[in-house]
Scaffold this motif. Structure first.
Motif, PDB file in Angstrom:
ATOM      1  N   GLN A 117     -11.472  -7.386   1.373  1.00  0.00           N
ATOM      2  CA  GLN A 117     -12.699  -7.957   1.914  1.00  0.00           C
ATOM      3  C   GLN A 117     -12.539  -9.464   2.135  1.00  0.00           C
ATOM      4  O   GLN A 117     -13.126 -10.021   3.064  1.00  0.00           O
ATOM      5  CB  GLN A 117     -13.879  -7.685   0.961  1.00  0.00           C
ATOM      6  N   ARG A 118     -11.738 -10.091   1.300  1.00  0.00           N
ATOM      7  CA  ARG A 118     -11.528 -11.540   1.420  1.00  0.00           C
ATOM      8  C   ARG A 118     -10.515 -11.875   2.516  1.00  0.00           C
ATOM      9  O   ARG A 118     -10.612 -12.884   3.199  1.00  0.00           O
ATOM     10  CB  ARG A 118     -11.065 -12.083   0.067  1.00  0.00           C
ATOM     11  N   ASP A 119      -9.516 -11.030   2.657  1.00  0.00           N
ATOM     12  CA  ASP A 119      -8.445 -11.265   3.624  1.00  0.00           C
ATOM     13  C   ASP A 119      -8.043  -9.925   4.211  1.00  0.00           C
ATOM     14  O   ASP A 119      -7.199  -9.215   3.656  1.00  0.00           O
ATOM     15  CB  ASP A 119      -7.256 -11.951   2.929  1.00  0.00           C
ATOM     16  N   GLN A 120      -8.636  -9.586   5.357  1.00  0.00           N
ATOM     17  CA  GLN A 120      -8.404  -8.258   5.920  1.00  0.00           C
ATOM     18  C   GLN A 120      -6.945  -8.013   6.288  1.00  0.00           C
ATOM     19  O   GLN A 120      -6.499  -6.874   6.346  1.00  0.00           O
ATOM     20  CB  GLN A 120      -9.279  -8.046   7.162  1.00  0.00           C
ATOM     21  N   GLU A 121      -6.202  -9.069   6.569  1.00  0.00           N
ATOM     22  CA  GLU A 121      -4.807  -8.878   6.942  1.00  0.00           C
ATOM     23  C   GLU A 121      -3.905  -8.685   5.729  1.00  0.00           C
ATOM     24  O   GLU A 121      -2.753  -8.284   5.877  1.00  0.00           O
ATOM     25  CB  GLU A 121      -4.315 -10.072   7.765  1.00  0.00           C
ATOM     26  N   LEU A 122      -4.415  -8.957   4.541  1.00  0.00           N
ATOM     27  CA  LEU A 122      -3.632  -8.847   3.316  1.00  0.00           C
ATOM     28  C   LEU A 122      -2.324  -9.622   3.468  1.00  0.00           C
ATOM     29  O   LEU A 122      -1.223  -9.099   3.292  1.00  0.00           O
ATOM     30  CB  LEU A 122      -3.364  -7.374   2.984  1.00  0.00           C
ATOM     31  N   ALA A 123      -2.512 -10.890   3.824  1.00  0.00           N
ATOM     32  CA  ALA A 123      -1.363 -11.747   4.145  1.00  0.00           C
ATOM     33  C   ALA A 123      -0.365 -11.774   2.988  1.00  0.00           C
ATOM     34  O   ALA A 123      -0.739 -11.894   1.828  1.00  0.00           O
ATOM     35  CB  ALA A 123      -1.861 -13.157   4.453  1.00  0.00           C
ATOM     36  N   GLY A 124       0.907 -11.688   3.335  1.00  0.00           N
ATOM     37  CA  GLY A 124       1.974 -11.766   2.348  1.00  0.00           C
ATOM     38  C   GLY A 124       2.437 -10.427   1.837  1.00  0.00           C
ATOM     39  O   GLY A 124       3.602 -10.269   1.459  1.00  0.00           O
ATOM     40  N   ALA A 125       1.579  -9.438   1.802  1.00  0.00           N
ATOM     41  CA  ALA A 125       1.970  -8.108   1.327  1.00  0.00           C
ATOM     42  C   ALA A 125       2.640  -7.349   2.464  1.00  0.00           C
ATOM     43  O   ALA A 125       2.148  -7.325   3.587  1.00  0.00           O
ATOM     44  CB  ALA A 125       0.753  -7.347   0.835  1.00  0.00           C
ATOM     45  N   GLU A 126       3.760  -6.737   2.150  1.00  0.00           N
ATOM     46  CA  GLU A 126       4.496  -5.982   3.160  1.00  0.00           C
ATOM     47  C   GLU A 126       4.491  -4.484   2.891  1.00  0.00           C
ATOM     48  O   GLU A 126       4.619  -3.680   3.811  1.00  0.00           O
ATOM     49  CB  GLU A 126       5.931  -6.495   3.238  1.00  0.00           C
ATOM     50  N   VAL A 127       4.366  -4.109   1.628  1.00  0.00           N
ATOM     51  CA  VAL A 127       4.283  -2.692   1.248  1.00  0.00           C
ATOM     52  C   VAL A 127       3.161  -2.546   0.232  1.00  0.00           C
ATOM     53  O   VAL A 127       3.051  -3.352  -0.697  1.00  0.00           O
ATOM     54  CB  VAL A 127       5.605  -2.177   0.631  1.00  0.00           C
ATOM     55  N   VAL A 128       2.329  -1.522   0.414  1.00  0.00           N
ATOM     56  CA  VAL A 128       1.281  -1.207  -0.565  1.00  0.00           C
ATOM     57  C   VAL A 128       1.516   0.207  -1.068  1.00  0.00           C
ATOM     58  O   VAL A 128       1.623   1.148  -0.275  1.00  0.00           O
ATOM     59  CB  VAL A 128      -0.131  -1.333   0.033  1.00  0.00           C
ATOM     60  N   VAL A 129       1.615   0.337  -2.384  1.00  0.00           N
ATOM     61  CA  VAL A 129       1.793   1.637  -3.016  1.00  0.00           C
ATOM     62  C   VAL A 129       0.465   2.040  -3.661  1.00  0.00           C
ATOM     63  O   VAL A 129      -0.048   1.333  -4.535  1.00  0.00           O
ATOM     64  CB  VAL A 129       2.905   1.598  -4.084  1.00  0.00           C
ATOM     65  N   LEU A 130      -0.091   3.142  -3.218  1.00  0.00           N
ATOM     66  CA  LEU A 130      -1.318   3.688  -3.815  1.00  0.00           C
ATOM     67  C   LEU A 130      -0.889   4.730  -4.833  1.00  0.00           C
ATOM     68  O   LEU A 130      -0.596   5.885  -4.485  1.00  0.00           O
ATOM     69  CB  LEU A 130      -2.218   4.301  -2.743  1.00  0.00           C
ATOM     70  N   ASP A 131      -0.826   4.331  -6.106  1.00  0.00           N
ATOM     71  CA  ASP A 131      -0.328   5.227  -7.146  1.00  0.00           C
ATOM     72  C   ASP A 131      -1.444   6.124  -7.662  1.00  0.00           C
ATOM     73  O   ASP A 131      -2.626   5.752  -7.656  1.00  0.00           O
ATOM     74  CB  ASP A 131       0.260   4.396  -8.294  1.00  0.00           C
ATOM     75  N   GLU A 132      -1.052   7.291  -8.117  1.00  0.00           N
ATOM     76  CA  GLU A 132      -1.980   8.275  -8.705  1.00  0.00           C
ATOM     77  C   GLU A 132      -3.149   8.573  -7.769  1.00  0.00           C
ATOM     78  O   GLU A 132      -4.303   8.686  -8.202  1.00  0.00           O
ATOM     79  CB  GLU A 132      -2.496   7.783 -10.070  1.00  0.00           C
ATOM     80  N   CYS A 133      -2.841   8.727  -6.495  1.00  0.00           N
ATOM     81  CA  CYS A 133      -3.915   8.952  -5.524  1.00  0.00           C
ATOM     82  C   CYS A 133      -4.580  10.320  -5.702  1.00  0.00           C
ATOM     83  O   CYS A 133      -5.658  10.554  -5.161  1.00  0.00           O
ATOM     84  CB  CYS A 133      -3.391   8.798  -4.107  1.00  0.00           C
ATOM     85  N   HIS A 134      -3.965  11.192  -6.504  1.00  0.00           N
ATOM     86  CA  HIS A 134      -4.568  12.506  -6.725  1.00  0.00           C
ATOM     87  C   HIS A 134      -5.887  12.423  -7.474  1.00  0.00           C
ATOM     88  O   HIS A 134      -6.691  13.354  -7.422  1.00  0.00           O
ATOM     89  CB  HIS A 134      -3.607  13.395  -7.515  1.00  0.00           C
ATOM     90  N   GLU A 135      -6.131  11.321  -8.179  1.00  0.00           N
ATOM     91  CA  GLU A 135      -7.335  11.249  -9.001  1.00  0.00           C
ATOM     92  C   GLU A 135      -8.596  11.087  -8.164  1.00  0.00           C
ATOM     93  O   GLU A 135      -9.706  11.311  -8.655  1.00  0.00           O
ATOM     94  CB  GLU A 135      -7.205  10.104 -10.008  1.00  0.00           C
ATOM     95  N   ARG A 136      -8.432  10.686  -6.906  1.00  0.00           N
ATOM     96  CA  ARG A 136      -9.536  10.619  -5.947  1.00  0.00           C
ATOM     97  C   ARG A 136     -10.684   9.736  -6.403  1.00  0.00           C
ATOM     98  O   ARG A 136     -11.856  10.050  -6.234  1.00  0.00           O
ATOM     99  CB  ARG A 136     -10.035  12.025  -5.605  1.00  0.00           C
TER     100      ARG A 136
END
Length: 920
Positions: A117-136
């Motif tokens: 919400q603060r930085d929609q481009e997520l500047a600086g991050a190149e990979v995002v890992v969404l861990d344990e996404c099964h928990e929903r």
């Protein structure tokens, strides 16, 4: 020094090349790897290039819980031979350990949501890992949707990886644009399943209640497993209360240390569990230990088979956490904890047959929880309806409508467009549920920022039950700082004080937060520190976020209830519990300032939960503005307060009303100002106690403040008419004047409608009430009270429903005659009570000589033949057959009793008569 030997033992390494290729070619991927394979620790290090292979990249790892985020970061730093805060760091709500060299940062999904919400481009991050996404979790689903939006519109080079041990891989692959699914081989350590159901059936969980017999069984299985198997033991229970009860039943385990782990446990305790122990240990844990954690030494898992999920009841205006059977996926996750460091065993406290009937995956939180925080996040993102977000499950329309109603009432979104207002953007930046953000913003100017922040911090995580039900007293207990909760509370209070100051202070709305539907680069970004929390999933419990309708987030140790309705407006004056008004009552937008603890606590709670303001009814019971009734505990210091601002309540199993768990006394001025939009002034005309009552009423939601009779000249005749109709619906058409002829006319019409249909009218109660304007006017329009209804001739009014226009009404006497002339000459009234079988009740001697059964409109009459005394003697629908076969038995029975009446041998040819034989 990198611990290469430990890294080499992680099986997920074999899947890394395929994972790199999938991310490079497609930009997104789904990683399925069993527990203990290293997906949480090895994969981020590999993707960041910290292990010598592949390009250097900055990686963000999103975990659903704080304990998992800290543990993952520490494990990765240990594998690199470095302290946390170097190349690997973490950020959770209230705590941040990163440095200039950090390239792998583990964050909670709430923190990541705030950053987006603060930085929609997520500047600086190149990979995002969404861990344990099964928990929903709701935050995790929202983060995934926002990241896909960013990837599509702003940063196509951003790489996204959804990782889990038990996820719905196909569903996530579709969501990520038909992303490749990479599977990693599991560990070589088998886990043996031991089925250990209770010997006798136990009651299924209901609300927050768990059958004590099941908890006793869990404690018994823990003792059994310690005797039968080596190693430490991890036991899964649904909540803090159940953990405490099982810990109490375990007693002395002969040198075995018993630890309790949950989201409310101090960080030091959580960290101690994740460090190797000196002796044998039993770890009693909630679902915080389900994912992303390796508890050293654990070879045994005891699973109660229960979990907690939020539920919202919009009809009652209450929400709660509820205990449910854990899914098969959760069972696999839990069992996997036993096989991380060697062969293990899982003792399941249910039968194998029951296991097959469990749901495959946990229910997505978006289907169950309060969506107020989610709706505000979507509005700030520029998609108020969330219709354009890539979500595995669409938000339920009813829950979204309730959320928008709350947000509109507190000024967070524009009522016409649904877009976030400047005020709504400031709320989102505070990292709180919108209700609590509203309370903090509106109260701070009257109480001081720090004091408002302290009370809001107290409401954002329900204090321990031993703090009592008095919010002001609980606040004072927390300030004394003698336990772990007080430490967390102090940290959160400092964060909120800082966040409020950085968002523009307490007075006036924040900058406009309207979002363009086009380029997100043009949108005003949110703010808030990196430790801000998204206001959805709190990391302390299984799917404990959102908090249900009107809550700040589901509390980790229990449940609270709140309505989906919210009021805006200011706040009013405080009042001490003794009833003595203070001189410094808080008035939002006014000049007075709340100064006492009771005043401040009451003001903040009232602003957060205006629909849960409650007025005393007597005997410790209260009526909430939402309509729910509640009661205070026996001996509670809150008893006797005229008004309460209820922060936490629950509804015990089988109870007819809610139970106040945490509240503050307020005076009526506070209540009226905090819930100003819920106040109504109305001139009411109602049917009450069998009469029309006209009065002027002032209400605050469901609470009646004042009533007085309306002046006769101010009563609206149309409302009187409506009240009279309500009286007819409530008490029936018997309020009208029904003669015998009126009732028979209605029965004759019912017979003809059933026989011929239109144009003959239907005359059932529902239809007559619905058509009251067709047949009761003008008499109904002139009526003013119940007695006037009793003067309306129902039969005369029913004449208006006859089919006069087509001339059919003239045939009423022909088709459904009122009377039938029998052979004796008498005109006997026909009974049409049963429209299928009209009946003729006549003395037997008057029917002599009639061989054919009489009929009306082709329907044979049921003839009830009476004795000379008028008592039923026989019933027939075939008169000729009766004369042949039934008459002789009747004659034999009655001729001796009535010797003066004729009893001929052949009644079909005898003359009919109304008289007895003359005396001789």
């Amino acid at each position: 020094m990198i611990r290469t030997d430990d890294l080499a033992r992680l099986p997920v390494a074999s899947a890394v090349p395929a994972l790199r290729e999938a991310l490079e070619d497609h930009g997104s991927a789904v990683l399925c790897a069993p527990p203990g394979t290293g997906k949480t620790t090895l994969v981020p290090l590999e993707l960041a290039g910290l292990l010598g292979a592949g390009p250097a990249r900055r990686v963000l790892v999103a975990e659903p819980r704080r304990i998992a985020a800290r543990a993952a970061a520490r494990r990765m730093a240990w594998l690199l031979g470095e302290p946390v805060g170097g190349r690997v760091g973490y950020t959770v709500r209230g705590e941040r350990r990163v440095g200039p060299d950090t390239v792998v940062e583990v964050v909670t999904t709430g923190v990541l949501l705030q950053r987006l919400q603060r930085d929609q481009e997520l500047a600086g991050a190149e990979v995002v890992v969404l861990d344990e996404c099964h928990e929903r979790h709701l935050d995790a689903d929202t983060v995934a949707a926002f990241l896909l939006d960013v990837q599509a519109a702003l940063r196509p080079e951003l790489r996204l990886l959804a990782a889990s041990a038990t996820t719905d891989a196909a569903g996530w692959a579709r969501l990520l644009g038909d992303a490749p699914v990479v599977e990693a081989a599991g560990t070589a350590h088998p886990v043996e399943v031991v089925w250990a159901p209770p010997a006798r059936p136990v009651r299924p969980p209901h609300g927050m209640r768990v059958d004590p017999a099941l908890l006793a069984q869990v404690a018994s299985v823990v003792r059994r497993a310690l005797r039968e198997r080596p190693g430490d033991l991890l036991c899964f229970l649904p909540g803090v209360g159940e953990i405490a009860r099982v810990a109490g039943q375990l007693g002395d385990l002969g040198g075995v240390e018993v630890l309790q782990v949950h989201g409310r446990a101090p960080a030091a305790v959580q960290d101690a569990v994740l460090a190797p122990g000196g002796g044998r240990r039993v770890v009693l844990a909630t679902a915080v230990a389900e994912s992303s954690l390796t508890v050293p030494g654990v070879r045994i898992v005891v699973d109660s088979g229960l979990a907690r999920e939020p539920r919202v009841d919009h009809a009652r205006g209450l929400s709660a956490l509820t205990t449910v059977r854990a899914s098969q996926a959760a069972g696999r996750q839990r069992a996997g904890r036993a096989g991380r460091q060697g062969p293990g065993w899982v003792y399941r406290c249910w039968s194998k047959a029951e296991d097959a009937r469990l749901p495959r995956f946990p229910a997505p939180e978006i289907r169950l929880a309060d969506l107020t925080a989610f709706a505000l996040q979507a509005a700030c993102w520029g998609d108020p309806t969330a219709g354009g977000l890539a979500l595995l499950d669409a938000p339920p329309p009813g829950a979204m409508a309730a959320a928008r109603e709350v947000l509109t009432a507190i000024g967070a979104v524009d009522p016409d467009t649904g877009r976030a207002t400047g005020r709504g953007a400031r709320m989102a930046r505070l990292g709180l549920h919108p209700r609590l953000a509203r309370a903090l913003l509106d109260a701070a100017g009257q109480t001081g920022t720090r004091r408002a922040a302290e009370v809001v911090a107290l409401l954002s995580e329900e204090p321990p039950r031993e703090y009592g039900d008095d919010l002001a007293a609980a606040w004072r207990t927390a300030r004394r700082g003698r336990d772990a909760y007080a430490g967390r509370w102090e940290t959160e209070a400092r964060r909120l004080t800082s966040a409020l100051s950085s968002s523009g202070g307490a007075s006036g709305p924040g900058p406009s937060a309207d979002r363009s539907t086009g380029t997100r680069r043009e949108r005003e970004s949110g703010a808030g520190g990196p430790d801000a929390h998204g206001g959805g999933t709190y990391e302390g419990g299984p799917r404990a976020g959102g908090g249900g309708a009107g809550g700040p987030g589901a509390h980790r140790s229990g449940t609270y209830e709140g309505g989906p309705r919210a009021g805006g407006g200011g706040a009013g004056g405080g009042k001490s519990r003794t009833g003595q008004g203070g001189s410094g009552g808080a008035v939002a937008g006014g000049e007075r300032v709340a100064d006492g603890d009771e005043q401040v606590a009451g003001l903040v709670a009232a602003l957060a939960f205006p629909e849960r303001l409650a007025r005393e009814r007597g005997g410790g019971t209260y009526q909430m503005v939402s309509g729910t009734r509640a009661e205070t505990a026996e001996g509670s210091p809150l008893r006797g307060a005229r008004w309460l601002a209820v922060a936490v309540a629950d509804r015990p199993v089988g109870a007819g009303q809610a139970r106040v768990r945490l509240a503050a006394a307020v005076d009526e001025e506070v209540a009226l100002r905090a819930a100003a939009p819920l106040r109504t002034e109305s001139a009411e005309v109602v049917w009450e106690d069998g009469e029309v009552a006209a009065r002027e009423t002032s209400r605050l939601g469901a609470v009646t403040l004042r009533q007085r009779p309306s002046a006769p000249g101010r009563v609206d005749p149309e409302r009187v008419r409506a009240a009279l109709l309500e009286g007819l619906r409530t008490e029936g058409l018997g309020l009208l004047h029904w003669t015998r002829e009126s009732r028979q006319l209605r029965e004759r019409l019912a017979f003809l409608h059933r026989r011929r249909g239109a144009p003959w009218p239907e005359v059932g109660d529902a239809v007559l009430l619905d058509r009251a304007g067709d047949w009761l006017e003008p008499e109904l329009g002139r009526a003013r009270r119940a007695a006037d209804l009793g003067r309306i001739d129902a039969g005369q009014a029913l004449q208006r429903l006859l089919p006069w226009a087509g001339g059919e009404a003239a045939r009423l006497g022909e088709l459904a005659p009122e009377r039938f002339q029998v052979p004796s000459g008498s005109r006997i009234r026909i009974d049409y009570t049963d429209p299928e079988r009209p009946m003729l009740a006549v003395k037997l001697q008057e029917m002599f000589g009639l061989a054919v059964t009489p009929a009306v409109d082709g329907v044979p009459l049921v003839v009830e033949l009476l004795s000379p005394a008028g008592r039923p003697a026989a019933v027939t629908a075939d008169l000729a057959s009766f004369w042949r076969e039934g008459y002789q038995a009747v004659r034999a029975e009655l001729r001796g009793r009535y010797p003066r009446h004729p009893w001929p041998e052949d009644p079909s040819s005898a003359p009919a008569t109304r008289r007895a034989n003359p005396r001789r």
